[in-house]
Design an enzyme around this catalytic site. Structure first.
Site, PDB file in Angstrom:
ATOM      1  N   HIS A 115      82.522 -46.891 -56.543  1.00 53.59           N
ATOM      2  CA  HIS A 115      83.160 -47.931 -57.349  1.00 53.59           C
ATOM      3  C   HIS A 115      82.498 -48.102 -58.718  1.00 53.59           C
ATOM      4  O   HIS A 115      83.063 -48.714 -59.615  1.00 53.59           O
ATOM      5  CB  HIS A 115      83.230 -49.266 -56.590  1.00 53.59           C
ATOM      6  CG  HIS A 115      81.930 -49.984 -56.416  1.00 53.59           C
ATOM      7  ND1 HIS A 115      81.243 -49.998 -55.231  1.00 53.59           N
ATOM      8  CD2 HIS A 115      81.199 -50.741 -57.276  1.00 53.59           C
ATOM      9  CE1 HIS A 115      80.146 -50.734 -55.352  1.00 53.59           C
ATOM     10  NE2 HIS A 115      80.099 -51.201 -56.610  1.00 53.59           N
ATOM     11  N   ASP A 145      82.224 -45.017 -50.329  1.00 51.10           N
ATOM     12  CA  ASP A 145      81.715 -45.601 -51.573  1.00 51.10           C
ATOM     13  C   ASP A 145      80.503 -44.848 -52.092  1.00 51.10           C
ATOM     14  O   ASP A 145      79.547 -45.447 -52.596  1.00 51.10           O
ATOM     15  CB  ASP A 145      81.389 -47.089 -51.398  1.00 51.10           C
ATOM     16  CG  ASP A 145      81.406 -47.841 -52.728  1.00 51.10           C
ATOM     17  OD1 ASP A 145      81.853 -47.259 -53.732  1.00 51.10           O
ATOM     18  OD2 ASP A 145      80.953 -49.008 -52.753  1.00 51.10           O
ATOM     19  N   SER A 223      74.698 -52.087 -58.124  1.00 50.16           N
ATOM     20  CA  SER A 223      75.462 -51.107 -57.351  1.00 50.16           C
ATOM     21  C   SER A 223      75.008 -49.689 -57.635  1.00 50.16           C
ATOM     22  O   SER A 223      74.864 -49.289 -58.788  1.00 50.16           O
ATOM     23  CB  SER A 223      76.946 -51.198 -57.701  1.00 50.16           C
ATOM     24  OG  SER A 223      77.616 -52.040 -56.819  1.00 50.16           O
TER      25      SER A 223
END
Length: 358
Positions: A115, A145, A223
């Protein structure tokens, strides 16, 4: 709508046009309308004593030692997305979002979250010394992911992190997260493993099994960064937080390292990932995993699994439904599992060769 929102730990720019409802939301820090330029090179000689993993008597490092050893391997990823037709009156434009990543090998491969790089028209990777390189996408897998990007950087800048076995992570273990929350490079936070075998939702709505829950502070921009054990080894990629406010509430989640390593190797090798498939609908039972359904033509069907069977062990180890999903996620199509099952009070052992989930 659930009270708390699950938010992916990437950054704000990726929220443009998105709603405020529950779901996986990118948490990257906004980089504004353009990506940052490469930092000016500096010639600096730094002399310091760094504790090595080999000379730690009790097998663990301090948070400070881990920061010294591993921060150089953690990078900032700037993903620029062309706005195109989404810009008013047809004007061209771009948005940038910042996430984290870390060095996977000495060839220039960098691991991050899918993402973080999703939809990016250009990518830049900035190392801890400020040097910046244009990156290209090697591959991304929205089902886990996980993504890999590549930079043509000198080997001297490429210090790969070591992976630990995420199946050996235990509740209460100390952890360290390194990333770039809100664009603050090389931020180090620490905490413990709050829970294991959690299930989180991937960008394509696929369940990711075996996620690690931690109370280490994770915020926008984290992230794709590593979650490390107290040996300084990767046990997962920080990916999501659960929060009412959109900032850290002490509930963060990481994709487990076993899944990350499997997917990263496949992306580097072929540019895409394969996913092993057993072919059952699992549910927790008192002593294992109850088979709720068996899909025709799958490994489970070929092995002779029946609805109502209880899988009590895989390769001799007891399992829950979440553990079974995590185990399969870390395997390759074609691998064979030895399943111990309870069928109407009788114990049987069967072998199932995993298929490929398209």
């Amino acid at each position: 709508m659930p009270r708390n929102r699950l938010l992916a730990a990437i950054g704000i720019a990726a929220l443009a046009g998105g709603g405020a409802g529950a779901g996986a939301v990118a948490l990257t820090h906004s980089g504004g309308g353009s990506s940052p330029s490469a930092a000016a090179a500096k010639t600096t000689t730094v002399v310091e004593t760094v504790t090595s993993r080999a000379n730690v008597a009790n097998g663990t490092l301090s948070v400070g030692d881990i920061a010294k050893l591993d921060t150089k391997s953690v990078v900032e990823i700037d993903a620029t997305t062309s706005s195109g037709s989404n810009v008013p009156f047809g004007q061209g434009g771009s948005e940038s979002a910042e996430g984290s990543g870390f060095v996977y090998d000495t060839k220039g491969d960098i691991v991050t979250n899918a993402h973080v790089v999703e939809g990016a028209s250009s990518l830049k990777v900035k190392f801890s010394d400020g040097s910046t390189y244009t990156a290209k996408l090697v591959g991304e897998d929205t089902s886990t992911d996980v993504a890999v990007v590549h930079v043509d950087a000198p080997v001297s800048k490429l210090a790969p992190l070591t992976f630990a076995n995420s199946s050996e992570v235990r509740v209460g273990d100390g952890v360290v997260a390194i990333g770039n929350p809100y664009g603050l490079d090389g931020t180090v936070t620490s905490g413990i493993v709050s829970a294991v075998d959690r299930e989180i939702t991937a960008p394509d709505e696929t369940p990711i099994a075996g996620a690690i829950q931690t109370d280490a502070a994770i915020n926008h921009g984290n992230s794709g960064g590593p979650l490390l054990n107290l040996q300084g080894d990767v046990i997962g990629i920080t990916s999501q937080i659960q929060s009412d406010s959109g900032v850290n509430d002490g509930i963060g989640f990481a994709v487990p390292s076993n899944t990350v390593r499997t997917i990263a190797d496949e992306l580097i090798s072929t540019g895409k990932a394969q996913h092993a498939l057993l072919g059952i609908t699992p549910a927790d039972a008192t002593n294992g995993v109850r088979v709720g359904s068996v899909e025709n033509g799958t490994a489970a069907d070929a092995a002779g699994l029946k609805v109502g069977d209880v899988i009590t062990a895989v390769d001799g180890k007891p399992v829950t439904s979440t553990q079974l999903r995590a185990l399969i996620a870390g395997d390759q199509p074609g691998e064979t599992l030895t399943l111990t099952i309870d069928r109407h009070g009788s114990t049987k052992t069967i072998k199932a060769t995993l298929g490929n989930r398209s």
